[in-house]
Design an enzyme around this catalytic site. Sequence first.
Site, PDB file in Angstrom:
ATOM      1  N   HIS A  53       0.798  -1.526   0.194  1.00 30.95           N
ATOM      2  CA  HIS A  53       0.310   0.328  -0.108  1.00 30.95           C
ATOM      3  C   HIS A  53       0.898   1.752   0.096  1.00 30.95           C
ATOM      4  O   HIS A  53       0.229   2.187  -1.122  1.00 30.95           O
ATOM      5  CB  HIS A  53      -0.681  -0.083   1.147  1.00 30.95           C
ATOM      6  N   GLU A  56       2.783   1.753  -3.691  1.00 30.98           N
ATOM      7  CA  GLU A  56       1.550   2.391  -4.236  1.00 30.98           C
ATOM      8  C   GLU A  56       1.261   4.244  -4.003  1.00 30.98           C
ATOM      9  O   GLU A  56       1.095   5.224  -5.567  1.00 30.98           O
ATOM     10  CB  GLU A  56      -0.347   1.685  -3.806  1.00 30.98           C
ATOM     11  N   HIS A  57       1.077   4.143  -3.091  1.00 29.75           N
ATOM     12  CA  HIS A  57       0.975   5.526  -2.547  1.00 29.75           C
ATOM     13  C   HIS A  57       2.214   6.485  -2.777  1.00 29.75           C
ATOM     14  O   HIS A  57       1.996   7.396  -3.792  1.00 29.75           O
ATOM     15  CB  HIS A  57       1.606   6.333  -1.017  1.00 29.75           C
ATOM     16  N   GLU A 134      -4.801   7.303   8.093  1.00 32.82           N
ATOM     17  CA  GLU A 134      -5.302   6.451   7.851  1.00 32.82           C
ATOM     18  C   GLU A 134      -5.294   5.467   8.528  1.00 32.82           C
ATOM     19  O   GLU A 134      -6.358   4.615   8.779  1.00 32.82           O
ATOM     20  CB  GLU A 134      -5.042   6.143   6.267  1.00 32.82           C
TER      21      GLU A 134
END
Length: 808
Positions: A53, A56-57, A134
Amino acid sequence: MPAPTHPRPHNETLANGLRVTLRHVPGLKRSAAALRVAAGSHDVPLAWPGLAHFLEHLLFLGTERFPAQQGLMAYVQGHGGQVNASTRERTTDFFFELPQASFSGGLERLSDMLARPRMDPDDQLREREVLQAEFVAWSKDAAAQQKEALFEGLSAAHPLRGFHAGNRDSLPVEQADFQQALKDFHQQFYRTGQMTLSLVGPQNIEELRTLAEQFAAALTLGDKTEQAAPFRLMDNPQTSYQQVGERHGNLLFALEDLPKSSADALAFLCHWLNNAKPGGLLAHLQRQGLAEGLQACVLYQFAEQALLHLQFTAASGSLDTIRAQSLDWLSFFAAQQDWPALRAEYAELLQRQQQVSGALQLARLDSEQFESGLSESAVMALKAVLGKIGTVDNFSSHWHLPAANPFLRTAEPLANAGLIRGQTSAHRGLRTFAQDRSRSRRERSPMQFSQALPDNSDVGAVYVRWQTEAAATAELQAKLQHSLREVSGDARQAGVELSFSTTGNQWLLKVTGLQETLPAVLEHALKSLTQVGANAVKEEPQPPLIPIRQLLKALPEHCLPVVGESDDAAYLWTSSRWDGLALGLNPQTQSAMGLALSRIPGTPDNQLPAPSAINTGYLWRQIESASSEHALLLFCPSASHEIADEAAWRLLAHLCQTPFYQRLRVELQLGYAVFSGLRQIHGRSGLLLGVQSPTTSAAQLHVHIQQFLDGLPALIEQLDDASLALQRQTLADQFDDSVLSGKEAAELLWQARLAGHSSDYLLQLRRAIAQLGRPALLAAAQRLIRAEGGWHGLSSDPAPGAPWQAAK
């Protein structure tokens, strides 16, 4: 039913190993790409949870060739497109949609960011704080935690039981070992053999193939890396388990050793499990008082494994009893001989949905590799799935298959519009008294059949608006929404979207989609809305929204004056006044709408005024939230309803989008939900800015937003003439007929009607944008800063003080 307009995509593997799916759809206005990488959070080394993840960022933070301000996100947003990404257990997806003319530029940026990310240490530190925010929100989100708890019945060794969110502790970017793991993961998985690219657009297959080859040329070459097989879902002989929650009962089926086509089989099974019509599982549970709602879905699927979840809302009965009834229905379902009628309806609804899908929806569908129905291999897979679930030959006799969706039946062809008995198309130039009377009635009708959109496409739109004597109470709103459930579900499957909203004393019914189905959907919807009974409706509890989404939902209501409430549906309908707008409808569809229009309740009125929005002063409304996070929405309406002002506000919003995100999210690290854009509410255009932050109060967020807006004149002055002209043209192009979808154009024209504009609004808007000079834009920025159109703040926090006034 017309012949399918969306044939199955072309599939091939390019010379460098990149798999591509190409779909040519002539009627589309835009093109879309969906890139799937066969690697996700479960493919990360155990030492570094969240690495996939995090990567991806990082890929969105710019490259040497395309810095963040020129990267994919800024480019797509600047051209009025859509862009996003998603990391799941075994896949990572990147997808965007753009006008055809700018599509190749998006592909160029996507390939560059995948192949040559900067991985700058400072960028990594900043982005880790975004993931930390998040993670904090995720850990406090009841719905997210409930979903996580569903996996507790699985084997502790299975990766679904692990931590994969990523946070400050699991992403030690300062450590050399972590940096090496990040580099290794990128090199191992972000290469051609591990990727599938899906392209959809009006370009022909050869043009799409050329774009795919250009995209592939920049990628790292490499064969596919087999993803490690997971442990078995359960470490005991059981194949299912159940959990009881506060308002939910959960049945979970852990399915192993599944055959090919199981994904299609499970999608088919979930569709019919979720069917609420009489004879089905949910209808029986409701009648027995065992449960109020049912939602079946596949929580996880990889290789030969799947986790099927049945969630029962307000499960007042014993979960053992509900389980027994569920297995009884599944046994009945398994006994049907290959499901011919259900397969035919399912294939028809999939075809309808593809017919009305945009480029992005089709590209994402192609990346999932689902079939367009239930193939013979999927039938065999479904039988295997049902056997693994534990179905038996003995079951109750009260079950029966659901009634067919009435909107999926092929409609009888309508007679040629404008002709009466005895006429043929040769008589089209002749008029009759009957036709003249029909024409005069239509011209006096408050339903305006607009010619602003061409009528030669498959889709159309109808808006019906009521002004009522009072607002509906929350209970009445719930009843009205509940009354549309079955119609709305059937309509959606048949390619028509149906929505009904009650905002103050403004009620709106919107129907968009396939023309041949639209009149029948409108008729059924009106019948359902006007037959709301007096009995109370038990609504299924909805998971709480995150604060910023809660504010977005509340915003339209708070842009209207406060009015009294009533729970008397009959009184509100009969005392209401209505008007409407129909767009893109061909003569046949207009003719077929006669019965539906005769059923519209209330008094027809072609002179309904636009909603009187509150548009002066600084008004702050606090919206109570259960979350500890802070959120702020700032809505700044244009200084007037004039199209020149709207054009200026649109250009200001266009120029703000990337700098606002860069300043508040990237540089100041205020929160992970940061956005800005132009929003139209009740016909009024305004600049909407939003931030959600785990630590920064709304008052402080307001200070940062105010500072950003105060800097707008300087931002405009920094642009040279060529750059300003390019930005202006890019924005104007977004409203060209060749780019706007029918649905988007219809919504803009409806908002234009509310604002009192004429039917050539889109042409006027493009001209107004093209004529905007720097002095006019600077003047508009000053009017925005001075809040000449009013500022409306919605927040989870109290008002910050002068000049803000707390709204009552």
